[in-house]
Structure formats: structure tokens, C-alpha cells
Design an enzyme around this catalytic site. Structure first.
Site, PDB file in Angstrom:
ATOM      1  N   ASP A 100       0.857  -1.178   0.000  1.00  0.00           N
ATOM      2  CA  ASP A 100       0.000   0.000   0.000  1.00  0.00           C
ATOM      3  C   ASP A 100       0.899   1.235   0.000  1.00  0.00           C
ATOM      4  OD1 ASP A 100      -2.348   1.632   0.329  1.00  0.00           O
ATOM      5  OD2 ASP A 100      -3.270  -0.079   1.350  1.00  0.00           O
ATOM      6  N   ASP A 201      -2.905   4.739  -2.426  1.00  0.00           N
ATOM      7  CA  ASP A 201      -3.967   5.347  -1.644  1.00  0.00           C
ATOM      8  C   ASP A 201      -4.295   6.749  -2.161  1.00  0.00           C
ATOM      9  OD1 ASP A 201      -5.618   5.202   0.866  1.00  0.00           O
ATOM     10  OD2 ASP A 201      -4.396   6.941   1.392  1.00  0.00           O
ATOM     11  N   GLU A 256      -6.304   4.063  -5.985  1.00  0.00           N
ATOM     12  CA  GLU A 256      -7.584   4.402  -5.356  1.00  0.00           C
ATOM     13  C   GLU A 256      -7.954   5.804  -5.824  1.00  0.00           C
ATOM     14  OE1 GLU A 256      -9.608   4.630  -0.918  1.00  0.00           O
ATOM     15  OE2 GLU A 256      -7.601   5.465  -1.232  1.00  0.00           O
ATOM     16  N   HIS A 331     -11.165  -2.725   3.125  1.00  0.00           N
ATOM     17  CA  HIS A 331     -10.988  -2.323   4.518  1.00  0.00           C
ATOM     18  C   HIS A 331     -11.738  -1.048   4.880  1.00  0.00           C
ATOM     19  CE1 HIS A 331      -8.193   0.006   2.173  1.00  0.00           C
ATOM     20  NE2 HIS A 331      -8.020   0.829   3.180  1.00  0.00           N
ATOM     21  N   ASP A 332     -12.261  -0.337   3.892  1.00  0.00           N
ATOM     22  CA  ASP A 332     -12.976   0.918   4.135  1.00  0.00           C
ATOM     23  C   ASP A 332     -14.482   0.785   3.960  1.00  0.00           C
ATOM     24  OD1 ASP A 332     -10.808   2.542   4.775  1.00  0.00           O
ATOM     25  OD2 ASP A 332     -10.419   3.080   2.696  1.00  0.00           O
TER      26      ASP A 332
END
Length: 558
Positions: A100, A201, A256, A331-332
Site C-alpha cells: 500500500d 492510496d 484508489e 478495509h474501508d
């Protein structure tokens, strides 16, 4: 296209949230050794790539997305030697690992920021956005994603710094070429170590609108505001990153990118753009947002007709020109079976398999979030004290305590439906204490349904959700049509059934998914000729013109 196919176009990615995967040192927090211990489990499932959420040194204001050292491992997770062991063990099994990459912001404890805030003239000052206030007000009217102003006043130099997330996550200033060079050096260091790519991210936030002007909408009252996303230099920066770093390695990249359309994705991930390999879109995750200006905090269900349109727009819009990423949850977000399916015991397994069928037969690279292959559900917490997520706790304070827009009971229902902690509860391995995740008190409460839903039970049951995922992955690896075939949406206006066709070199597959807990009658015999062959089904053979609750199947027609 077959001559230029890339390895990541045929791959299936499994996302590991390290904090919640497996604890081996008895502190209630997952660690790198815990991931290494389960590599054979992942290999047996059939996945190709492991995406690790951040494992870097961090004060954990936002669970690792506030990084204080990009080239050190967080003590909670172990050591760099533990990471090297994990990477080697994964590669020995033919599994790849992507990291990440969080470079829109750092922690306020990162050495760059510590030096930046010392005075107004040091060389690191311009690594971040420092501005004087407008009288006694912040430099502009931007809000932060986790609530409050996007500006924090700092007494030491009597200026504000920009943080589009928490106050401990100051935004990096990508206009500074020295900052960009420092980021590229760090990325190259990881790639030379042997990692196989990056999930980036909020990467479309690295270019802000020049002058940082006020806006009619405060940026994070809805993700994707033009002042903080898809900025004027974002493609220049990504093309530079590609030239300086990414193009030098055989890796995969996924960005993302909140607030993007298929047309935007062609810029970020177009085959001729030399930026990213694919992006995560979020249009399909906003369809159940609040209709009263409260963003994600809603208990609405996703309307199927709208969902089908978004998926079709992305499938058709990118075909032959860019590549899709496919996911229901991460995860979000809440757990897929609770959000899009039905997590009641009578329907959980069927609907989990139905959702898997719908997603994995699309064109693109599928992402499985840990526990999805078990049909893990939302936690359904009933007390605020059970939550750990900064976004959830801030939202409760804002909407209930401060602005009193919602009652405590109403907000608790919305947290139960949308909190990020729903997906972050520990992985459910077996029926032992804490689901086999840890013999110490876990950092986040284990879902109490682990006695019924766990990996040990799934592996012992040939009809489990786990083996169904394994079968779907095998179909993707075995048949080029799944990777290369075109997509056609059928029955676009049907509010209960998702029916689509995949076609490649004269072959046609039909994918049918009932999104409702009821038996439906549909004219399916027009497609299912006597020569059609069922490739996978969550019930077995199809009944004539009937779809049972959450039934899903795939037929090869020609």
C-alpha cells in the site's frame, strides 16, 4: 489482445488487513509472521497476488495510513526481517505481494513534517501546504474527510497546514520536485527489495487546484470535489512516476481514485497513457448513500438497476482501452454479504456465492477482501465503545453530539451499516478463543458469529463459500473468455435479476444472479438450449424459468 496480455490481467488479488489477519506474538494485533503462517491457505484458495494494507512505522491515528517512516516496519507487525521472510515465502509459492503506497500525505510524526514545522524557511517547509490564515479564519473553507476543517493551526510558526484527512495526516505538496524525487527513491527501494507492485492510496488527490480556492462545496462533504481530486497536474505527476520508477519493473499498480468516471479512468489507466495499470472506482459504492446530505451514513440498500448500469458503463467503457478492478468490499467498506447480499443465516451462504459469481465473471482483476471467501458478515455492534475507527467516532460526535442531526439510536444503526470497522474485525479461523486470531484480547472485538463462520468449518465443508471461490478462481485461470471476453448487459431494467453475457471467439457464457430472497419467474429458456452446459451454480442444475432465492449460475451456451 492475447499477444499483449499482462500477468495481472489474469490474476486474482487477495487483500490482507494485517492488523486483523493473524496474531502470533500474543498482543492481540495481527503481524507479518501471521500472514506467512497462512500462505498455504491462500495458495490453496488459488489467488495470485496479496495486497498488504500499510505495514510501515506509524502512530496509528488512521490505522497505518499515517506513515512516519516509509522504510521501517511498524513494531506491531514485526521487523524488516519478518517482511523479507514473508516476501520470500510468498515468492517460493508463486504468490506476489503488492504494498500500500500512501503518498498523498504522511504522519505529522514523519521526519519531513517535523523539520517542515520548525520554521518558515527550512528546505522541508514546501514539502507540505503551509498558509497564513484569513484573519482569524482558516485559509479556505475546505473540510477534512474525517470531519472539521482541513486546516490545522500550528503555534510554532503561526501558520496553518493542510490535512484533507485527520489532523495527524498533513498533505504532501507534489508541486515540489524534491518531494517527488524523494517519493520515487523510496518506491524504487521497495521494488528493488522485490515487491511486485503498489496499491496507491487516494492517488488522484496529489494535485490540488492552484491557489487552493474556496469552493461552493466543501471538498469532503462529497468525495471527488475538483479542488482536491483529479487536479490539473495529476497525470503529469503519474506519468513522471511511471517513467522514473514503474516502467523499470514488471509490476502491477492500482490507484484508489474517488470521484472518477470511466472517461477519467481512460486517462489514469489507458493502455497508451503510461500511468497506472488500473484504478478502483467507487460509483457502485455510492448508490446507497444518504438521500439527505449525510454522505455514506445511511441504511439504504443499493438499487439493482442503478448498480447494473454502473457496472455496465465501466465494463463497456474500458473494454479494449483500459482495465477494470473488480471488488465488492475492502478495509474501508462494510462486508459484501451484509451490504449487497443477505447475511441472515438462511440466506448468507447462497447470497455470498451469488455475489462472488456476479463479480468474478466480469472482465477485470478481482479483489477478494480477507474473510470474503468465508462469507464473513458485518459486526452489527450495538455500543459506540465497540468502535475503533476514527471516521466512525468523528461522525458520531459531529452528527449526534455537536450538530444533533441524528438521534443516538439512528446513528448507531448507520454505523452498523457503514462503519469501516465492519470489515476490520479479526479474521475468523476456527472456533477457538477469539476465532483463532489471537489468544490475547484482540484490538477490535471478534464477530460473535465466528463459531458458525470460520475457515476451519469452511475447509471441512465441500459446499462452503470457500470452495465456491476456489472454483470461480479456477474458471478464470482455465478459460481465456473470462479475461478476454466482451460484456453485454441483458434485462437492464429488471430490478431483481442481474443477467449478462460474456463473448469471445464465437463462445458465449451467460451469467445469471438473483439479488432477492424470493423465487422469481423469468423467460430463461430462450437462452438455455439443450446443448447449454452449467459451469458453476450455487444450487446445482437450473430449474426451467425459475430463479430460487439468491440463485446464481453460469452457462456455456456455445
Amino acid at each position: 489482445m492475447a499477444a499483449t496480455i499482462k500477468w495481472w490481467q489474469q490474476a486474482v488479488v487477495y487483500q490482507v488487513y494485517p492488523r486483523s489477519f493473524q496474531d502470533t506474538n500474543h498482543d492481540g494485533i495481527g503481524d507479518l509472521k501471521g500472514i506467512t503462517a497462512h500462505l498455504d491457505y491462500l495458495k490453496q484458495l488459488g489467488i495470485d497476488v496479496i495486497w498488504l494494507n500499510p505495514i510501515y512505522r506509524s502512530p496509528n491515528d488512521d490505522n497505518g495510513y499515517d506513515i512516519s517512516d516509509y522504510q521501517q516496519i511498524a513494531a506491531d507487525f514485526g521487523t524488516m526481517a519478518d517482511f523479507d521472510e514473508l516476501l520470500q515465502a510468498a515468492h517460493d509459492r508463486g504468490l506476489k505481494i503488492i504494498m500500500d503506497l500512501v503518498v498523498n500525505h504522511t504522519s505529522d510524526e514523519h521526519p519531513w513534517f517535523k523539520r517542515s514545522r520548525q520554521d518558515r524557511t527550512n528546505q522541508y517547509r514546501d514539502f507540505y501546504f503551509w498558509r497564513s490564515g484569513n484573519g482569524k479564519k482558516a485559509p479556505n473553507n475546505w473540510d477534512a474527510a474525517f470531519g472539521g476543517s482541513a486546516w490545522q493551526y500550528d503555534e510554532q510558526t503561526q501558520q496553518y497546514y493542510l490535512h484533507t484527512f485527520s489532523t495527524k495526516q498533513p498533505d504532501l505538496n507534489w508541486e515540489n520536485p524534491t518531494l517527488r524525487e524523494s517519493v520515487y527513491t523510496m518506491m524504487t527501494w521497495w521494488l528493488n527489495k522485490g515487491v511486485d507492485g503498489f496499491r496507491m492510496d487516494v492517488i488522484n488527490q496529489i494535485s490540488k487546484l492552484p491557489g487552493l480556492p474556496d469552493g461552493p462545496l466543501k471538498p469532503h462533504s462529497q468525495f471527488g470535489d475538483a479542488r482536491v481530486t483529479n487536479g490539473p497536474r495529476v497525470h503529469e505527476f503519474l506519468q513522471e512516476m511511471n517513467q522514473e520508477v514503474l516502467s523499470q519493473f514488471d509490476i502491477m499498480t492500482v490507484g484508489e481514485t474517488h470521484g472518477v468516471t470511466p472517461a477519467d479512468a481512460l486517462k489514469y489507466a489507458g493502455a497508451d497513457r503510461h500511468e497506472l495499470d488500473m484504478v478502483f472506482e467507487f460509483q457502485h459504492l455510492r448508490l446507497d448513500n444518504s438521500q439527505h446530505g449525510l454522505g455514506k451514513w445511511s441504511t439504504r440498500k443499493t438499487p439493482l438497476v442503478a448498480l447494473k448500469k454502473v457496472i455496465s458503463d465501466w465494463q463497456v467503457g474500458l473494454e479494449g482501452r483500459a482495465w477494470n478492478s473488480l471488488f465488492w468490499n475492502n478495509h474501508d467498506t462494510p462486508r459484501a454479504v451484509s451490504r449487497f447480499g443477505d447475511d441472515r443465516p438462511a440466506y448468507r451462504v447462497r447470497s455470498a456465492k451469488m455475489l462472488a459469481t456476479c463479480l468474478h465473471l466480469l472482465q477485470g482483476t478481482p479483489y477478494i477482501y480477507q474473510g470474503e471467501e468465508l462469507g464473513m458478515t458485518d459486526a452489527h455492534f450495538t455500543e459506540l465503545a465497540s468502535y475503533r475507527d476514527i471516521e466512525s467516532l468523528n461522525a458520531y460526535r459531529d452528527l449526534v453530539t455537536e450538530r444533533q442531526l441524528l438521534s443516538p439510536a439512528d446513528m448507531m444503526a448507520r454505523l452498523a451499516a457503514r462503519s469501516r470497522d465492519n470489515s476490520r474485525t479479526p479474521m475468523q479461523w476456527d472456533t477457538e478463543v477469539n476465532a483463532g486470531f489471537s489468544d490475547a484480547a484482540p484490538w477490535l472485538t471478534v464477530n460473535p458469529n465466528y463459531r458458525q463462520i470460520n475457515a476451519a468449518a469452511a475447509l471441512a465443508d465441500p459446499d462452503s463459500v470457500w470452495y465456491y471461490y476456489q472454483h470461480l478462481i479456477q474458471l478464470r485461470h482455465q478459460y481465456p473468455l473470462v479475461t478476454l471476453g466482451s460484456f453485454e448487459l441483458l434485462w437492464a431494467d429488471d430490478p431483481q435479476v442481474f443477467l449478462y453475457a460474456r463473448q469471445w471467439e464465437g463462445r458465449t457464457w451467460l451469467v445469471c444472479c438473483n439479488f432477492k430472497a424470493e423465487t422469481l419467474s423469468r423467460p430463461l429458456d430462450q437462452y438455455l438450449t439443450p446443448t447449454a452446459k452449467c459451469l458453476i451454480s450455487n444450487y446445482g442444475e437450473q430449474q426451467p424459468n425459475k430463479l430460487r432465492p439468491y440463485e446464481a449460475w453460469v452457462y456455456r451456451l456455445a
